[in-house]
Design an enzyme around this catalytic site. Structure first.
Site, short mmCIF file in Angstrom:
data_model
loop_
_atom_site.label_atom_id
_atom_site.label_comp_id
_atom_site.label_asym_id
_atom_site.label_seq_id
_atom_site.Cartn_x
_atom_site.Cartn_y
_atom_site.Cartn_z
N LYS A 163 -27.72 -12.67 35.57
CA LYS A 163 -27.57 -11.81 36.57
C LYS A 163 -28.44 -10.55 36.97
O LYS A 163 -29.40 -10.14 35.66
CB LYS A 163 -26.53 -11.98 37.33
CG LYS A 163 -26.11 -11.38 35.83
CD LYS A 163 -25.96 -10.09 35.33
CE LYS A 163 -26.49 -8.37 35.94
NZ LYS A 163 -26.77 -7.78 34.96
N TYR A 202 -21.52 -6.35 39.75
CA TYR A 202 -20.08 -7.17 38.78
C TYR A 202 -18.85 -6.34 39.97
O TYR A 202 -18.33 -7.83 40.04
CB TYR A 202 -19.99 -6.79 37.79
CG TYR A 202 -20.55 -7.36 36.78
CD1 TYR A 202 -19.81 -8.04 36.17
CD2 TYR A 202 -21.77 -6.35 36.58
CE1 TYR A 202 -20.87 -8.53 35.09
CE2 TYR A 202 -22.71 -7.31 34.97
CZ TYR A 202 -21.99 -8.45 34.27
OH TYR A 202 -22.39 -8.46 33.32
P1 NAD Z 1 -33.48 -6.68 26.94
O1 NAD Z 1 -33.99 -5.22 27.46
O2 NAD Z 1 -32.23 -6.17 25.81
O3 NAD Z 1 -34.28 -7.70 26.47
C1 NAD Z 1 -35.45 -8.09 27.74
C2 NAD Z 1 -36.08 -9.27 26.36
O4 NAD Z 1 -37.33 -9.65 28.28
C3 NAD Z 1 -36.86 -8.76 25.42
O5 NAD Z 1 -35.81 -9.76 24.34
C4 NAD Z 1 -38.19 -8.47 26.10
O6 NAD Z 1 -38.62 -8.00 24.85
C5 NAD Z 1 -38.35 -9.15 26.61
N1 NAD Z 1 -39.87 -8.72 28.23
C6 NAD Z 1 -40.46 -9.76 28.27
N2 NAD Z 1 -41.27 -9.23 28.63
C7 NAD Z 1 -40.90 -8.20 29.16
C8 NAD Z 1 -41.36 -6.32 29.97
N3 NAD Z 1 -42.30 -6.77 30.66
N4 NAD Z 1 -41.02 -5.88 30.02
C9 NAD Z 1 -39.26 -5.62 29.03
N5 NAD Z 1 -39.07 -6.73 27.84
C10 NAD Z 1 -40.14 -8.12 28.34
O7 NAD Z 1 -32.20 -6.68 28.14
P2 NAD Z 1 -31.28 -7.24 28.20
O8 NAD Z 1 -29.78 -6.99 28.41
O9 NAD Z 1 -31.00 -8.57 26.96
O10 NAD Z 1 -31.70 -8.57 29.48
C11 NAD Z 1 -31.48 -8.93 29.91
C12 NAD Z 1 -31.19 -9.94 31.26
O11 NAD Z 1 -29.70 -10.43 31.10
C13 NAD Z 1 -31.17 -8.86 32.87
O12 NAD Z 1 -31.65 -10.10 33.55
C14 NAD Z 1 -29.95 -8.36 32.39
O13 NAD Z 1 -29.47 -8.16 33.78
C15 NAD Z 1 -28.94 -9.33 31.94
N6 NAD Z 1 -27.81 -9.02 31.24
C16 NAD Z 1 -26.38 -9.33 31.66
C17 NAD Z 1 -25.61 -9.29 31.11
C18 NAD Z 1 -24.59 -9.78 31.18
O14 NAD Z 1 -23.34 -10.22 31.05
N7 NAD Z 1 -24.13 -11.41 31.38
C19 NAD Z 1 -25.88 -8.67 29.84
C20 NAD Z 1 -26.51 -7.23 29.90
C21 NAD Z 1 -27.97 -8.03 30.33
#
Ligand code: NAD
Length: 443
Positions: free
Chosen positions: A184, A269
């Site tokens: 999401k 949420y």
């Molecule tokens: P994050 O920034 O920690 O990780 C993102 C990943 O994408 C990294 O490994 C990064 O290297 C990669 N990436 C690839 N292309 C990129 C770019 N152009 N710019 C930046 N990063 C790039 O993020 P996250 O917290 O893991 O979130 C990822 C997804 O998961 C999002 O859509 C977020 O909304 C979702 N999320 C959901 C929950 C949940 O509880 N369901 C919790 C956190 C995040």
């Protein structure tokens, strides 16, 4: 040094011999019933018994009781499905959520297993691959992502990338012939959500949005209490999701990558959970937003949003989300004769469910403790069950699209000084955008 047996791969005829030689413990607990209730340690391991294990697969393992029935129930044996029967996942994006929650959760899954990784950072991926036992040929870059189509071990692609990348990787993943579990918010626009749904439909693949709260037992308990009018009719729901954001240069603060600020990330949420609790869809919404001037984190995206949702039954929801204040992740349902509260409600761990009512004039407050289950494992196992048994996931693409449409209406209202926006697509049907309810986590 002891002479450890060296198990051959499954289906190798020597595996039968291996089980006959070493499987006494397994057979004693797993097949004792079929061997005529012999004492476990005395169960003879015959070729016939070894064949039974290979043909029928291991049955659930049971252990004798330790405590009296009057003691609190202890942990139950998870009894996962045999590894070769679990649904294989390729996880795309090795950021915080994947490394901190999803990969550890996969090891707690009963129906799902990690089989492949996709990342733009080869060095990080090779470390993670070694940690989780993923072979180099099951590691992909964004450039080789489409080659997943040739990997039969991968059934599902789980997309855990910045929001703006969800649409592209879902569409490419569906074209590669894989089912898609997408984080999401589903995408940055309703149009992208529609394209994602269409691509999965066209490929004959399932699409689920990872709304973990809808699979979490305590939030599901609140849904049951609300829908059964446990304390009379629900009148008001208040929901809050705030956190104080860190460095300004992260993708969450860039409109093109995140789609927006607090709303699509954490305010979602509040929106999604209120809809899930009631099963209704809002008829009208209104919103206000504000960002602290000159705060580099909020140059492109909103810091705070307050929004209200009016539902056809008359329930009003008052929601608060913010990216610049200390963490609060809670909601309270105000019903005619009592309230139900989750605080925290949206965290990964330590959720707390409380209720209050005054049946005989004296207020009774109680905490309902259902024990902690891994929300991510429940969510993935639900999707695996849908894939294996051809069911529509409880939170399919249509559920993500509906949230996206509502968020677009919220931004419209906020840009117009809080002027209410009536929503199209009004439907009287409960759970209009949801599929088969989950059964995972009920035992
Ligand atoms: P994050 O920034 O920690 O990780 C993102 C990943 O994408 C990294 O490994 C990064 O290297 C990669 N990436 C690839 N292309 C990129 C770019 N152009 N710019 C930046 N990063 C790039 O993020 P996250 O917290 O893991 O979130 C990822 C997804 O998961 C999002 O859509 C977020 O909304 C979702 N999320 C959901 C929950 C949940 O509880 N369901 C919790 C956190 C995040």
């Amino acid at each position: 040094m002891s002479n450890l047996p060296n198990p051959a791969p499954a289906c190798d005829p020597s595996r039968r011999q291996f089980i006959a030689q070493t499987g006494r413990g397994l057979l004693a607990v797993g097949v004792a019933g079929t061997l005529g209730n012999l004492p476990a340690a005395a169960a003879p391991i015959t070729d016939q018994a070894a064949d039974l294990v290979l043909q029928s697969g291991p049955t659930d393992v049971k252990l004798p009781e330790i405590n009296a029935k009057t003691e609190p129930k202890g942990t139950s044996i998870p009894n996962p499905q045999p590894v070769d029967q679990r649904v294989g996942y390729a996880v795309v994006g090795l950021g915080h959520l994947t490394l901190e929650e999803l990969l550890p959760a996969l090891s707690q899954c009963k129906k799902s297993k990690l089989v492949a990784l996709v990342s733009g950072d080869a060095d990080k991926m090779s470390k993670v691959a070694r940690q989780y036992g993923i072979s180099p040929q099951n590691c992909y870059s964004y450039q080789t992502y489409d080659n997943l189509k040739d990997n039969p071990a991968v059934d599902v692609i789980y997309i855990v990338l910045p929001n703006s990348m969800h649409a592209e990787y879902t569409i490419r993943g569906a074209r590669a012939g894989k089912h898609i579990l997408c984080e999401k918010p589903m995408a940055n626009t309703a149009k992208e959500c529609e394209q994602m749904i269409e691509a999965c439909q066209k490929a004959g693949k399932k699409l689920m949005i990872a709304y973990r709260i809808q699979y979490e037992p305590m939030n599901r308990k609140v849904q049951e209490m609300v829908r059964s009018n446990a304390f009379g009719k629900t009148k008001i729901i208040e929901a809050t999701n705030t956190q104080n954001q860190g460095p300004p240069d992260q993708w969450r603060h860039k409109k093109a990558l995140a789609g927006g600020g607090a709303l699509p990330d954490i305010g979602l949420y509040c929106l999604n959970t209120v809809r899930f609790l009631l099963g209704e869809e809002p008829a009208e919404v209104a919103a206000h937003m504000y960002s602290t001037p000159n705060d580099p984190r909020f140059k492109e995206i909103e810091e705070n949003m307050l929004f209200t949702l009016r539902f056809p039954s008359g329930v009003l929801a008052n929601c608060v989300t913010g990216y610049g204040s200390y963490t609060s992740k809670r909601y309270r349902v105000q019903a005619e004769t009592g309230w139900i509260q989750m605080d925290p409600a949206f965290s990964y761990h330590g959720l707390k469910l409380e209720q209050a009512h005054a049946p005989d004039g004296n207020e009774q407050k109680a905490q309902i403790n259902l024990g902690e289950k891994n929300q991510f494992a429940l969510e993935m196992d639900h999707f695996s069950d849908c894939v294996k048994n051809n069911k529509t996931p409880y939170t399919p693409g249509e559920e993500g699209l509906q949230d996206q449409r509502i968020m677009e209406a919220l931004y419209q209202s906020a840009r117009n000084g809080g002027k209410p926006v009536k929503l199209k697509n009004e439907t009287a049907k409960l759970d209009a955008f949801r599929g088969t309810p989950p059964t995972e986590g009920q035992s």
